[in-house]
Scaffold this motif. Structure first.
Motif: not given
Length: 68
Positions: A7-12, A44-48, A54-58
């Protein structure tokens, strides 16, 4: 490899296999990020906010390639 919708506005969807993180964006583009530790994938999978994590850690940390 199984891609899990998120559930993300940018990631499917997001997948992970053999230390490679796969991210499919809502635009339809999919990127592979290499040598990513499983702890980063789990974070990443458990992030709110998947996009912020993704931007901060990858991004800018791990080598990547656009695969489609």
């Amino acid at each position: 490899m199984r891609m899990t919708p998120v559930n993300s506005s940018n990631i499917y969807s997001i997948g992970y296999e053999n230390n490679t993180l796969y991210v499919c964006f809502n635009s339809g583009s999919t990127y592979a990020y290499f040598n990513v530790p499983e702890t980063i994938y789990r974070g990443l999978m458990s992030a709110s906010s998947h996009g912020s994590y993704l931007a901060r850690n990858v991004k800018g940390i791990y080598a990547y390639r656009k695969i489609n």
